[in-house]
Design a protein around this motif. Sequence first.
Motif, PDB file in Angstrom:
ATOM      1  N   GLU A 106     -16.351  -9.174 -26.051  1.00 12.55           N
ATOM      2  CA  GLU A 106     -17.665  -9.455 -25.512  1.00 12.55           C
ATOM      3  C   GLU A 106     -18.061 -10.873 -25.873  1.00 12.55           C
ATOM      4  N   ALA A 107     -19.214 -11.303 -25.354  1.00 11.40           N
ATOM      5  CA  ALA A 107     -19.740 -12.597 -25.760  1.00 11.40           C
ATOM      6  C   ALA A 107     -20.013 -12.544 -27.255  1.00 11.40           C
ATOM      7  N   GLY A 108     -19.529 -13.532 -27.960  1.00 12.35           N
ATOM      8  CA  GLY A 108     -19.706 -13.544 -29.414  1.00 12.35           C
ATOM      9  C   GLY A 108     -18.496 -13.066 -30.160  1.00 12.35           C
ATOM     10  N   GLN A 109     -17.545 -12.451 -29.490  1.00 10.47           N
ATOM     11  CA  GLN A 109     -16.339 -12.015 -30.167  1.00 10.47           C
ATOM     12  C   GLN A 109     -15.331 -13.144 -30.201  1.00 10.47           C
ATOM     13  N   SER A 110     -14.601 -13.221 -31.285  1.00  8.89           N
ATOM     14  CA  SER A 110     -13.607 -14.268 -31.427  1.00  8.89           C
ATOM     15  C   SER A 110     -12.356 -13.909 -30.649  1.00  8.89           C
TER      16      SER A 110
ATOM     17  N   ALA B 125     -21.096 -18.856 -43.455  1.00  6.50           N
ATOM     18  CA  ALA B 125     -20.818 -19.968 -42.541  1.00  6.50           C
ATOM     19  C   ALA B 125     -19.452 -19.807 -41.879  1.00  6.50           C
ATOM     20  N   VAL B 126     -18.441 -19.482 -42.684  1.00  2.00           N
ATOM     21  CA  VAL B 126     -17.094 -19.307 -42.137  1.00  2.00           C
ATOM     22  C   VAL B 126     -17.041 -18.081 -41.245  1.00  2.00           C
ATOM     23  N   TRP B 127     -17.701 -17.011 -41.663  1.00  2.00           N
ATOM     24  CA  TRP B 127     -17.768 -15.779 -40.867  1.00  2.00           C
ATOM     25  C   TRP B 127     -18.350 -16.071 -39.485  1.00  2.00           C
ATOM     26  N   HIS B 128     -19.477 -16.764 -39.460  1.00  3.57           N
ATOM     27  CA  HIS B 128     -20.130 -17.052 -38.178  1.00  3.57           C
ATOM     28  C   HIS B 128     -19.315 -18.038 -37.349  1.00  3.57           C
ATOM     29  N   ARG B 129     -18.725 -19.009 -37.988  1.00  7.70           N
ATOM     30  CA  ARG B 129     -17.920 -19.990 -37.251  1.00  7.70           C
ATOM     31  C   ARG B 129     -16.725 -19.330 -36.589  1.00  7.70           C
ATOM     32  N   ARG B 130     -16.128 -18.366 -37.270  1.00  7.59           N
ATOM     33  CA  ARG B 130     -14.929 -17.712 -36.740  1.00  7.59           C
ATOM     34  C   ARG B 130     -15.269 -16.623 -35.723  1.00  7.59           C
ATOM     35  N   GLU B 131     -16.321 -15.848 -36.015  1.00  7.06           N
ATOM     36  CA  GLU B 131     -16.613 -14.664 -35.207  1.00  7.06           C
ATOM     37  C   GLU B 131     -17.791 -14.839 -34.254  1.00  7.06           C
ATOM     38  N   ARG B 132     -18.593 -15.888 -34.445  1.00  9.13           N
ATOM     39  CA  ARG B 132     -19.768 -16.157 -33.617  1.00  9.13           C
ATOM     40  C   ARG B 132     -20.839 -15.063 -33.716  1.00  9.13           C
ATOM     41  N   THR B 133     -20.782 -14.263 -34.753  1.00  6.20           N
ATOM     42  CA  THR B 133     -21.787 -13.228 -34.977  1.00  6.20           C
ATOM     43  C   THR B 133     -21.692 -12.761 -36.429  1.00  6.20           C
ATOM     44  N   LEU B 134     -22.846 -12.376 -36.975  1.00  3.79           N
ATOM     45  CA  LEU B 134     -22.885 -11.763 -38.303  1.00  3.79           C
ATOM     46  C   LEU B 134     -23.411 -10.334 -38.210  1.00  3.79           C
ATOM     47  N   SER B 135     -23.419  -9.790 -37.011  1.00  8.20           N
ATOM     48  CA  SER B 135     -23.992  -8.472 -36.776  1.00  8.20           C
ATOM     49  C   SER B 135     -23.191  -7.372 -37.467  1.00  8.20           C
TER      50      SER B 135
END
Length: 277
Positions: A13-17, A133-143
């Motif tokens: 989906e949008a936001g998935q790496s 920061a790394v989580w969001h940069r890689r996955e584009r979501t922290l949900s």
Amino acid sequence: MTYEASESQAVPEAGQSPGSRGRLRRNKVPEATLYFWIIKVLCTTVGETAADLLNEKAGLGVTGVSALMTALLAVVLVVQFRSSAYRPGVYWSAVALISVVGTLISDNLTDNMGVPLETSTAIFALVLAVVFAVWHRRERTLSIHHIDTTSRESFYWLAVLFAFALGTAAGDLVSERIDLGYWLSAVLCAAAIAAVAIAHFALDLDVVLSFWIAYILTRPLGASIGDYLSQPTGGGPGLGTVVTSALFLAVIVGLVIYPSVTRRDAAEPEHASAHAA
């Protein structure tokens, strides 16, 4: 509103790496309901009293307890990562153990290495920020509604570990500086969590920021409750670490069983909610 565990799509989906492409896994963490927060606080309390129990009664010391708890945590996390969906017993066992390990990381720095609490608090805050920061940069979501790949689950548990460590260091720092005692410390932490909840629901504070601030604050809250009940000093009943640990563990088991049977703790897929809306 449904309570079925979510599945990720075969096409991201949008936001998935890109690394999530082709993965079909269910969400691996529970919904952040009232049950979630109560069990989280109780797990923190058990983690605090169990660490004291092993340290004092078994005579293992901080280093021995650290080695034992880290080994147990590694075993439970292997089971957690191999599970294809959220398994309440496995998940909350991991939380309880990681609460002990996170606490011991902070205690080792302070007691064995002589690192000031100001320094360890700053270090854990920085490490946690880097994880996010790394989580969001890689996955584009922290949900937490999309902990459905190995990568996201790894980041999630790293964040949980350092959130516990930060909560331990910051809680100890505040308690040493202000010296409020166990009961007043618990009230102060509960008030801070309530303030975060009000900021989220009334002032639209970001949901991810609200969740993790509350998650960090529940650690000193649970520890203060555990120390108040188990220690003979500070005006508490002095139940001891054995009775306190057993009592809270029994409550945890009951609270884990009920929402898992009723499916009240299974995270609802965000894409399903958006589609319904």
